[in-house]
Design a protein around this motif. Structure first.
Motif, PDB file in Angstrom:
ATOM      1  N   LEU A 172      -6.079  -8.361  88.120  1.00 12.56           N
ATOM      2  CA  LEU A 172      -7.472  -8.236  87.711  1.00 12.56           C
ATOM      3  C   LEU A 172      -7.691  -7.000  86.844  1.00 12.56           C
ATOM      4  O   LEU A 172      -8.451  -7.038  85.877  1.00 12.56           O
ATOM      5  N   TRP A 173      -7.007  -5.908  87.181  1.00 13.37           N
ATOM      6  CA  TRP A 173      -7.176  -4.660  86.446  1.00 13.37           C
ATOM      7  C   TRP A 173      -6.750  -4.807  84.987  1.00 13.37           C
ATOM      8  O   TRP A 173      -7.393  -4.292  84.082  1.00 13.37           O
ATOM      9  N   LYS A 174      -5.667  -5.528  84.755  1.00  9.57           N
ATOM     10  CA  LYS A 174      -5.163  -5.697  83.390  1.00  9.57           C
ATOM     11  C   LYS A 174      -6.124  -6.510  82.519  1.00  9.57           C
ATOM     12  O   LYS A 174      -6.157  -6.323  81.317  1.00  9.57           O
ATOM     13  N   ARG A 175      -6.896  -7.398  83.138  1.00 10.03           N
ATOM     14  CA  ARG A 175      -7.768  -8.288  82.362  1.00 10.03           C
ATOM     15  C   ARG A 175      -9.243  -8.052  82.624  1.00 10.03           C
ATOM     16  O   ARG A 175     -10.066  -8.899  82.313  1.00 10.03           O
ATOM     17  N   LYS A 176      -9.596  -6.907  83.165  1.00 14.21           N
ATOM     18  CA  LYS A 176     -10.999  -6.643  83.520  1.00 14.21           C
ATOM     19  C   LYS A 176     -11.897  -6.520  82.299  1.00 14.21           C
ATOM     20  O   LYS A 176     -13.107  -6.638  82.407  1.00 14.21           O
ATOM     21  N   HIS A 177     -11.342  -6.317  81.109  1.00  8.07           N
ATOM     22  CA  HIS A 177     -12.128  -6.172  79.881  1.00  8.07           C
ATOM     23  C   HIS A 177     -12.477  -7.523  79.244  1.00  8.07           C
ATOM     24  O   HIS A 177     -13.249  -7.554  78.299  1.00  8.07           O
TER      25      HIS A 177
END
Length: 118
Positions: A30-35
């Motif tokens: 989730l952190w890698k694609r939170k943007h």
């Protein structure tokens, strides 16, 4: 019987390692694609809030019963649920970063187009 009880006690603590690994893998993905807006739109805020309420009740129950393994596990799941809500309200989406968390939550509650709440 006491041996079995001790075995289950230590296995429960050891299995917290699996829970930590699971939480890490979920958060990392989730952190890698939170943007990405599509990722934020795919998260159901209502489901995450229900999960958070459930986790608070269970963690409180485990805390009062002094069952530390359950308390730690529920607290870890509570943290990933909170993080999912923050991603779901588009906190890290470019153009939305200057808005506050409560402003984004109110907007998510008002908008019916994405039906994330209902």
């Amino acid at each position: 019987m006491e041996f079995l009880r001790q075995l289950v006690f230590y296995l429960a603590f050891a299995l917290l390692g699996f829970t930590i690994t699971e939480i890490y893998l979920r958060a990392n993905k989730l952190w890698k694609r939170k943007h990405e807006k599509a990722v934020a739109e795919s998260i159901s805020i209502a489901a995450m809030f229900l999960s958070i309420v459930q986790r608070i009740v269970f963690s409180s129950n485990y805390l009062f019963a002094s069952q530390w393994q359950g308390f730690i596990e529920e607290t870890l799941y509570l943290s990933i649920g909170t993080f999912s809500v923050l991603v779901g309200i588009e906190l890290w989406i470019p153009g939305e970063r200057h808005k506050g968390v409560f402003t984004l939550l109110k907007r998510e509650a008002r908008t019916g187009e994405r039906s994330k709440f209902f």
